[in-house]
Structures are given as structure tokens and as C-alpha cells.
Design a protein around this motif. Structure first.
Motif, PDB file in Angstrom:
ATOM      1  N   ASP A   1       0.807  -1.221   0.000  1.00 52.74           N
ATOM      2  CA  ASP A   1       0.000   0.000   0.000  1.00 52.74           C
ATOM      3  C   ASP A   1       0.843   1.274   0.000  1.00 52.74           C
ATOM      4  OD1 ASP A   1      -2.409  -1.359  -0.082  1.00 52.74           O
ATOM      5  OD2 ASP A   1      -2.585  -1.476   2.106  1.00 52.74           O
ATOM      6  N   GLN A   2       2.149   1.137  -0.232  1.00 49.87           N
ATOM      7  CA  GLN A   2       3.055   2.286  -0.234  1.00 49.87           C
ATOM      8  C   GLN A   2       3.565   2.554  -1.648  1.00 49.87           C
ATOM      9  OE1 GLN A   2       3.556   3.962   2.789  1.00 49.87           O
ATOM     10  NE2 GLN A   2       2.000   2.489   3.429  1.00 49.87           N
ATOM     11  N   GLY A   3       3.401   3.788  -2.111  1.00 51.51           N
ATOM     12  CA  GLY A   3       3.864   4.145  -3.443  1.00 51.51           C
ATOM     13  C   GLY A   3       4.829   5.310  -3.416  1.00 51.51           C
ATOM     14  N   VAL A   4       5.754   5.315  -4.374  1.00 47.46           N
ATOM     15  CA  VAL A   4       6.696   6.425  -4.548  1.00 47.46           C
ATOM     16  C   VAL A   4       6.560   6.912  -5.979  1.00 47.46           C
ATOM     17  CG1 VAL A   4       9.121   7.138  -4.548  1.00 47.46           C
ATOM     18  CG2 VAL A   4       8.291   5.509  -2.818  1.00 47.46           C
ATOM     19  N   LEU A   5       6.287   8.205  -6.137  1.00 50.56           N
ATOM     20  CA  LEU A   5       6.196   8.840  -7.448  1.00 50.56           C
ATOM     21  C   LEU A   5       7.326   9.859  -7.516  1.00 50.56           C
ATOM     22  CD1 LEU A   5       3.354   7.650  -6.913  1.00 50.56           C
ATOM     23  CD2 LEU A   5       2.412   9.595  -8.122  1.00 50.56           C
ATOM     24  N   ASP A   6       8.373   9.538  -8.244  1.00 53.26           N
ATOM     25  CA  ASP A   6       9.559  10.383  -8.358  1.00 53.26           C
ATOM     26  C   ASP A   6       9.417  11.205  -9.637  1.00 53.26           C
ATOM     27  OD1 ASP A   6      12.076  11.533  -8.524  1.00 53.26           O
ATOM     28  OD2 ASP A   6      13.125   9.682  -7.994  1.00 53.26           O
ATOM     29  N   GLU A   7       9.121  12.509  -9.480  1.00 55.01           N
ATOM     30  CA  GLU A   7       8.824  13.397 -10.605  1.00 55.01           C
ATOM     31  C   GLU A   7      10.019  14.291 -10.922  1.00 55.01           C
ATOM     32  OE1 GLU A   7       4.102  14.214  -9.856  1.00 55.01           O
ATOM     33  OE2 GLU A   7       5.518  15.499  -8.809  1.00 55.01           O
ATOM     34  N   ALA A   8      10.449  14.288 -12.187  1.00 56.59           N
ATOM     35  CA  ALA A   8      11.524  15.165 -12.661  1.00 56.59           C
ATOM     36  C   ALA A   8      10.910  16.157 -13.656  1.00 56.59           C
ATOM     37  CB  ALA A   8      12.625  14.359 -13.316  1.00 56.59           C
ATOM     38  N   PHE A   9      10.795  17.427 -13.236  1.00 56.73           N
ATOM     39  CA  PHE A   9      10.199  18.487 -14.051  1.00 56.73           C
ATOM     40  C   PHE A   9      11.280  19.185 -14.869  1.00 56.73           C
ATOM     41  CE2 PHE A   9       7.348  17.983 -10.524  1.00 56.73           C
ATOM     42  CZ  PHE A   9       6.087  18.337 -10.981  1.00 56.73           C
ATOM     43  N   THR A  10      10.969  19.513 -16.115  1.00 54.36           N
ATOM     44  CA  THR A  10      11.800  20.383 -16.939  1.00 54.36           C
ATOM     45  C   THR A  10      10.891  21.469 -17.499  1.00 54.36           C
ATOM     46  OG1 THR A  10      13.255  18.551 -17.554  1.00 54.36           O
ATOM     47  CG2 THR A  10      13.368  20.555 -18.918  1.00 54.36           C
ATOM     48  N   TYR A  11      11.197  22.726 -17.162  1.00 53.78           N
ATOM     49  CA  TYR A  11      10.371  23.863 -17.591  1.00 53.78           C
ATOM     50  C   TYR A  11      10.881  24.416 -18.914  1.00 53.78           C
ATOM     51  CZ  TYR A  11       8.421  23.501 -12.954  1.00 53.78           C
ATOM     52  OH  TYR A  11       7.801  23.022 -11.827  1.00 53.78           O
ATOM     53  N   SER A  12      10.023  25.128 -19.614  1.00 54.12           N
ATOM     54  CA  SER A  12      10.358  25.644 -20.949  1.00 54.12           C
ATOM     55  C   SER A  12      11.535  26.618 -20.912  1.00 54.12           C
ATOM     56  CB  SER A  12       9.141  26.306 -21.596  1.00 54.12           C
ATOM     57  OG  SER A  12       8.631  27.329 -20.771  1.00 54.12           O
ATOM     58  N   ASP A  13      11.827  27.212 -19.749  1.00 53.33           N
ATOM     59  CA  ASP A  13      12.981  28.112 -19.645  1.00 53.33           C
ATOM     60  C   ASP A  13      14.271  27.367 -19.315  1.00 53.33           C
ATOM     61  OD1 ASP A  13      12.711  27.467 -16.959  1.00 53.33           O
ATOM     62  OD2 ASP A  13      12.296  29.521 -16.297  1.00 53.33           O
ATOM     63  N   GLY A  14      14.196  26.020 -19.248  1.00 55.10           N
ATOM     64  CA  GLY A  14      15.388  25.211 -18.997  1.00 55.10           C
ATOM     65  C   GLY A  14      15.595  24.840 -17.534  1.00 55.10           C
ATOM     66  N   THR A  15      14.851  25.446 -16.607  1.00 54.09           N
ATOM     67  CA  THR A  15      15.022  25.106 -15.194  1.00 54.09           C
ATOM     68  C   THR A  15      14.408  23.732 -14.915  1.00 54.09           C
ATOM     69  OG1 THR A  15      12.986  26.247 -14.540  1.00 54.09           O
ATOM     70  CG2 THR A  15      15.041  27.521 -14.431  1.00 54.09           C
ATOM     71  N   THR A  16      14.908  23.105 -13.857  1.00 58.82           N
ATOM     72  CA  THR A  16      14.429  21.778 -13.488  1.00 58.82           C
ATOM     73  C   THR A  16      13.989  21.776 -12.022  1.00 58.82           C
ATOM     74  OG1 THR A  16      16.649  21.031 -12.904  1.00 58.82           O
ATOM     75  CG2 THR A  16      15.918  20.627 -15.169  1.00 58.82           C
ATOM     76  N   GLN A  17      13.213  20.775 -11.685  1.00 54.65           N
ATOM     77  CA  GLN A  17      12.732  20.618 -10.313  1.00 54.65           C
ATOM     78  C   GLN A  17      12.437  19.137 -10.097  1.00 54.65           C
ATOM     79  OE1 GLN A  17       8.979  22.569  -9.607  1.00 54.65           O
ATOM     80  NE2 GLN A  17       9.052  22.262  -7.408  1.00 54.65           N
ATOM     81  N   ARG A  18      12.539  18.701  -8.859  1.00 51.49           N
ATOM     82  CA  ARG A  18      12.226  17.317  -8.535  1.00 51.49           C
ATOM     83  C   ARG A  18      11.270  17.295  -7.350  1.00 51.49           C
ATOM     84  NH1 ARG A  18      15.977  12.804  -6.049  1.00 51.49           N
ATOM     85  NH2 ARG A  18      14.725  10.976  -6.548  1.00 51.49           N
ATOM     86  N   ARG A  19      10.277  16.440  -7.444  1.00 47.27           N
ATOM     87  CA  ARG A  19       9.339  16.221  -6.338  1.00 47.27           C
ATOM     88  C   ARG A  19       9.165  14.717  -6.201  1.00 47.27           C
ATOM     89  NH1 ARG A  19       4.965  19.092  -7.876  1.00 47.27           N
ATOM     90  NH2 ARG A  19       5.808  20.863  -6.738  1.00 47.27           N
ATOM     91  N   VAL A  20       9.298  14.226  -4.982  1.00 51.92           N
ATOM     92  CA  VAL A  20       9.103  12.801  -4.717  1.00 51.92           C
ATOM     93  C   VAL A  20       7.902  12.673  -3.783  1.00 51.92           C
ATOM     94  CG1 VAL A  20      10.101  10.676  -3.793  1.00 51.92           C
ATOM     95  CG2 VAL A  20      11.564  12.316  -5.001  1.00 51.92           C
TER      96      VAL A  20
END
Length: 181
Positions: free
Chosen positions: A75-94
Motif C-alpha cells: 500500500d506504499q507508493g513512490v512517485l519520483d517526478e523530474a520536471f523540466t520547464y520551458s525556460d530550462g530550469t528543473t525541479q524534482r518532487r518525490v
């Protein structure tokens, strides 16, 4: 009949229509919709997403892509999100999700204040959380009302409304596509 009385009567007659426009969605209204969404099944493997953020005027303020690597153990899930924005910046949310009874879920992430709470019904998932949003060197706590709709085995649509102190700031729209196994 005086003008004031006519205005009051007109306002009273129009108020149900106006209030209906302010009403939020009802999750139970999706209970019979197919295909039935199982978050652990859908968010398992790699998912690609394309999204936009529209400000309160509807102007697209930001475009982005996301690659999500998702795993579940019980019942435990991990969603590892790697964002790339149109201006080239990145972000990560887990996201760390927990499946509870009756289609309910909780979730946490480093930039989420407290705990996200949500529930599935039919093909829909709705959850609410407070996001610590970085903007120009400051961090704002914004309330997210997040809705996801499973379209088929591979595609899910997502629309989230962002508010601060009850004021609508904008909307995030995403299209998720599961990669073929």
C-alpha cells in the motif's frame, strides 16, 4: 413595485444560478465512470507528462514536461517526478503515497506542507494539499485542489486549481501517458 424591490427579487431569482457556478465538483458523481482508476496500477512504471500553468487571466505563464518513475510495495507508493520547464530550469518532487481503505490516499513530499489527502471514485481522483511554491526568491504556501481523470489504460488528464487565502491564482493542466511496458 419599487426599483429596489425589483432588484432584490431579480437577485434572489438569479442567486441559485450564480451559486451553482461557484459549486465545486462532486467526487461521487464519478463513481460509475469507467475505466476504474487504481492509482497503484496506473502509477507503476514510467510516465511522461506535459503541462501548463495558466494565471488567473488564463494566460499560459509556464510550460513543462515531467518524467515520473513510479513504484509500489503493498500500500506504499513512490512517485519520483523530474520536471523540466520551458525556460530550462528543473525541479524534482518525490511523492510518498499511502493507500488506505475505501479508495482513500494520503501523500507527502518535501515541498508539501503537512499531508495531502485524497480519494478515488470511478475514473477520478481528487486530493487537496498545500504546496510550498518558490516564486522570485520567496516561498508562498498555496492550496491545491487537484483532480485526475483516467481516460484509458495509458492516458490520464489532470487539472489543479491553485488558491492563496481563497483567491484563485491559476490552474495547472497536465496530460499523463504511461509508457508501454
Amino acid at each position: 413595485m419599487t426599483i429596489n424591490r425589483r432588484h432584490i427579487l431579480a437577485a434572489a431569482a438569479a442567486s441559485p444560478v450564480l451559486l451553482a457556478g461557484c459549486a465545486s465538483q462532486n467526487l461521487e458523481g464519478y463513481a460509475s465512470e469507467k475505466p476504474v482508476l487504481d492509482l497503484a496500477r496506473y502509477f507503476n512504471g514510467t510516465i511522461d507528462a506535459h503541462g501548463i500553468f495558466q494565471d488567473r487571466s488564463g494566460q499560459i505563464a509556464r510550460r513543462f514536461t515531467v518524467v515520473m518513475v513510479c513504484t509500489w510495495t503493498g500500500d506504499q507508493g513512490v512517485l519520483d517526478e523530474a520536471f523540466t520547464y520551458s525556460d530550462g530550469t528543473t525541479q524534482r518532487r518525490v511523492w510518498r503515497l499511502t493507500r488506505l481503505a475505501d479508495g482513500r490516499y494520503t501523500g507527502t513530499a518535501d515541498d508539501v506542507i503537512g499531508e495531502a489527502r485524497g480519494q478515488t471514485r470511478g475514473n477520478a481522483f481528487q486530493w487537496n494539499y498545500t504546496l510550498a511554491l518558490p516564486v522570485g526568491g520567496s516561498i508562498y504556501h498555496v492550496d491545491m485542489d487537484d483532480w485526475m481523470y483516467l481516460m484509458d489504460d495509458r492516458v490520464m488528464l489532470n487539472r489543479a486549481t491553485m488558491r492563496k487565502l481563497g483567491v484563485r491564482l491559476g490552474e495547472v493542466t497536465l496530460s499523463f501517458t504511461r509508457r508501454a511496458p
